[in-house]
Structure formats: C-alpha cells, structure tokens
Design a protein around this motif. Structure first.
Motif, mmCIF file in Angstrom:
data_model
loop_
_atom_site.group_PDB
_atom_site.id
_atom_site.type_symbol
_atom_site.label_atom_id
_atom_site.label_comp_id
_atom_site.label_asym_id
_atom_site.label_seq_id
_atom_site.Cartn_x
_atom_site.Cartn_y
_atom_site.Cartn_z
ATOM 1 N N LYS A 168 11.359 8.090 -6.645
ATOM 2 C CA LYS A 168 12.483 8.113 -7.723
ATOM 3 C C LYS A 168 13.060 9.096 -7.539
ATOM 4 C CE LYS A 168 11.683 7.473 -12.091
ATOM 5 N NZ LYS A 168 9.970 6.423 -13.527
ATOM 6 N N VAL A 169 13.920 8.971 -8.290
ATOM 7 C CA VAL A 169 15.576 9.738 -8.204
ATOM 8 C C VAL A 169 15.483 10.137 -9.446
ATOM 9 C CG1 VAL A 169 17.915 10.424 -8.642
ATOM 10 C CG2 VAL A 169 16.742 8.996 -6.632
ATOM 11 N N GLU A 170 15.441 9.612 -10.537
ATOM 12 C CA GLU A 170 15.526 9.931 -11.903
ATOM 13 C C GLU A 170 13.862 10.427 -12.302
ATOM 14 O OE1 GLU A 170 16.981 7.851 -16.274
ATOM 15 O OE2 GLU A 170 18.562 7.480 -14.044
ATOM 16 N N ASP A 171 14.207 11.484 -13.702
ATOM 17 C CA ASP A 171 12.798 11.756 -13.549
ATOM 18 C C ASP A 171 11.640 12.373 -12.709
ATOM 19 O OD1 ASP A 171 12.271 9.828 -16.089
ATOM 20 O OD2 ASP A 171 13.451 11.325 -16.718
ATOM 21 N N PHE A 172 12.368 12.553 -11.040
ATOM 22 C CA PHE A 172 11.826 12.328 -10.175
ATOM 23 C C PHE A 172 10.504 12.714 -10.007
ATOM 24 C CE2 PHE A 172 10.884 15.842 -7.422
ATOM 25 C CZ PHE A 172 11.199 15.838 -6.177
ATOM 26 N N SER A 173 9.795 12.207 -8.847
ATOM 27 C CA SER A 173 8.925 11.706 -8.548
ATOM 28 C C SER A 173 8.602 11.671 -7.241
ATOM 29 C CB SER A 173 8.154 10.352 -9.056
ATOM 30 O OG SER A 173 7.209 9.925 -8.932
ATOM 31 N N ILE A 174 7.369 12.145 -6.719
ATOM 32 C CA ILE A 174 7.810 11.342 -5.739
ATOM 33 C C ILE A 174 5.763 10.795 -4.967
ATOM 34 C CG2 ILE A 174 7.183 12.443 -3.064
ATOM 35 C CD1 ILE A 174 9.140 14.386 -3.551
ATOM 36 N N THR A 175 5.249 9.915 -4.376
ATOM 37 C CA THR A 175 4.068 9.746 -3.997
ATOM 38 C C THR A 175 3.855 9.418 -2.805
ATOM 39 O OG1 THR A 175 4.572 7.947 -6.055
ATOM 40 C CG2 THR A 175 2.414 7.460 -4.645
ATOM 41 N N TYR A 176 2.796 10.126 -2.289
ATOM 42 C CA TYR A 176 2.066 10.311 -1.102
ATOM 43 C C TYR A 176 0.925 9.306 -1.373
ATOM 44 C CZ TYR A 176 4.605 15.052 -0.832
ATOM 45 O OH TYR A 176 5.175 15.807 -0.745
ATOM 46 N N ASN A 177 1.320 8.568 -0.045
ATOM 47 C CA ASN A 177 0.118 7.622 0.349
ATOM 48 C C ASN A 177 -1.108 8.317 0.825
ATOM 49 O OD1 ASN A 177 0.330 8.097 3.674
ATOM 50 N ND2 ASN A 177 1.276 6.714 3.876
ATOM 51 N N GLY A 178 -2.192 7.182 1.049
ATOM 52 C CA GLY A 178 -3.832 8.068 1.081
ATOM 53 C C GLY A 178 -3.831 7.527 3.056
ATOM 54 N N THR A 179 -3.127 8.067 3.567
ATOM 55 C CA THR A 179 -3.485 7.665 4.907
ATOM 56 C C THR A 179 -3.273 8.860 5.362
ATOM 57 O OG1 THR A 179 -1.717 5.334 4.964
ATOM 58 C CG2 THR A 179 -2.239 6.423 6.764
ATOM 59 N N SER A 180 -4.198 9.383 6.427
ATOM 60 C CA SER A 180 -4.485 10.675 6.895
ATOM 61 C C SER A 180 -3.884 10.641 8.133
ATOM 62 C CB SER A 180 -5.819 10.933 6.825
ATOM 63 O OG SER A 180 -6.372 10.072 8.738
ATOM 64 N N ALA A 181 -3.391 11.573 8.320
ATOM 65 C CA ALA A 181 -2.233 11.958 9.501
ATOM 66 C C ALA A 181 -3.109 11.525 10.982
ATOM 67 C CB ALA A 181 -2.184 13.410 9.988
ATOM 68 N N ASP A 182 -4.259 11.395 11.540
ATOM 69 C CA ASP A 182 -5.132 10.973 12.405
ATOM 70 C C ASP A 182 -4.799 9.456 12.481
ATOM 71 O OD1 ASP A 182 -6.180 13.399 13.480
ATOM 72 O OD2 ASP A 182 -8.364 13.457 12.022
ATOM 73 N N GLU A 183 -5.288 8.603 11.514
ATOM 74 C CA GLU A 183 -5.172 7.167 10.958
ATOM 75 C C GLU A 183 -4.069 6.712 11.306
ATOM 76 O OE1 GLU A 183 -7.882 5.997 6.963
ATOM 77 O OE2 GLU A 183 -6.215 7.118 6.659
ATOM 78 N N ILE A 184 -2.892 7.922 10.792
ATOM 79 C CA ILE A 184 -1.566 7.716 11.951
ATOM 80 C C ILE A 184 -1.313 7.838 13.153
ATOM 81 C CG2 ILE A 184 1.011 7.729 11.252
ATOM 82 C CD1 ILE A 184 0.202 8.515 9.051
ATOM 83 N N LEU A 185 -1.954 9.125 13.099
ATOM 84 C CA LEU A 185 -1.827 8.896 15.102
ATOM 85 C C LEU A 185 -2.411 7.917 16.155
ATOM 86 C CD1 LEU A 185 -2.148 13.041 15.505
ATOM 87 C CD2 LEU A 185 -0.098 11.299 15.995
ATOM 88 N N VAL A 186 -4.238 7.316 15.450
ATOM 89 C CA VAL A 186 -5.153 6.011 16.289
ATOM 90 C C VAL A 186 -3.810 5.578 16.097
ATOM 91 C CG1 VAL A 186 -6.799 4.757 15.999
ATOM 92 C CG2 VAL A 186 -7.153 7.592 15.837
ATOM 93 N N LYS A 187 -3.524 4.755 15.065
ATOM 94 C CA LYS A 187 -2.941 3.276 14.366
ATOM 95 C C LYS A 187 -1.534 3.774 16.242
ATOM 96 C CE LYS A 187 0.755 1.081 11.815
ATOM 97 N NZ LYS A 187 1.383 1.132 10.101
ATOM 98 N N GLN A 188 -0.699 4.455 15.977
ATOM 99 C CA GLN A 188 0.036 4.457 16.751
ATOM 100 C C GLN A 188 -0.112 4.702 18.045
ATOM 101 O OE1 GLN A 188 2.180 8.365 15.466
ATOM 102 N NE2 GLN A 188 3.837 7.473 14.350
ATOM 103 N N ASN A 189 -1.134 5.174 18.346
ATOM 104 C CA ASN A 189 -1.996 5.430 20.098
ATOM 105 C C ASN A 189 -3.099 4.589 20.895
ATOM 106 O OD1 ASN A 189 0.168 7.574 20.548
ATOM 107 N ND2 ASN A 189 -1.103 8.141 18.632
#
Length: 137
Positions: free
Chosen positions: A84-105
């Motif tokens: 979010k640009v105004e009032d600056f906000s960043i949200t991280y999702n709950g997906t772990s790096a392992d879950e992403i790598l398993v999904k990709q591979n």
C-alpha cells in the motif's frame, strides 16, 4: 558432495551469485542437495548412477534450493502479497519458501522420487508435511 559448480548454478539461476552465495558456495550447495534428497527419498549419487549423470532438470531444482538459502536467512523471508503506497503498508503471505519450491518443482521431484511416488495428489516434503499439488496453485 558438490555435484554442481558455481558457474552451473549461476547458469541455472540466470544470475550471478551474491557475495554470500559465493563465499558459502560449498556448504550451501551441500545443504541444497540434502534438501532435495529429503524430498526425493534418495541420494543424488544414486540418481546420478541411474542416469549416468546428474539430470539437468534435477540440477535446476538443486540450484533453486541453493538460491533460496540466502532468502531463508534474511529477516524478510516471506513473500509480499500486497503493498500500500499511502500510509505505507506491506503484507507478507503465509506461504513458506519450501511450499513455493515444492509447488514450482513438484513434477521434477516426483519424477526422481523413491518415496512411494505421488499418492492422491500429495507429495511429501523434507520435514514430513504433505502438500497437495493441486492446492498449491
């Protein structure tokens, strides 16, 4: 262990290695191989002996795990799901790096797996949790 060279890992990742990756190449490459071995329930050596060499697609997966180590070590290791640009906000999702790598591979991992293969759309990751291949999309 080291089945890949730094030049090969750079080629698979499509970028030059960072200073931390270069400085820690041997140990991080070993860790990446151990992670993949845990996912395929076999050793890289046995896969190499079966195929005569390290298959290129499996080398890509090892390189991706190598590339993820530095991100795992950073304090902001989550994936950004929104900003979010105004009032600056960043949200991280709950997906772990392992879950992403398993999904990709998952297809490559299943191809070389000795873990009883994929059962009912599930694959087993290195710490024993099951990920449904279709739920990762």
């Amino acid at each position: 262990m080291s089945n890949l060279t730094s030049v090969e890992v750079e080629a698979y990742l499509g970028r030059t290695l960072t200073k931390a990756e270069s400085d820690n190449f041997d140990i991080w490459e070993t860790v990446a191989e151990l992670r993949v071995e845990g996912l395929i329930c076999s050793t890289i050596s046995s896969v190499k002996s079966s195929y005569g060499e390290l298959p290129k697609d499996l080398a890509l997966v090892i390189s991706r795990y190598f590339g993820a180590i530095e991100a795992d070590n950073s304090p902001e290791n989550g994936q950004i799901s929104s900003k979010k640009v105004e009032d600056f906000s960043i949200t991280y999702n709950g997906t772990s790096a392992d879950e992403i790598l398993v999904k990709q591979n998952w297809a490559i991992l299943a191809k070389y797996s000795s873990c009883g293969k994929v059962r009912n759309g599930k694959t087993l990751n290195h710490d024993g949790r099951f990920f449904r291949a279709d739920s990762l999309y």
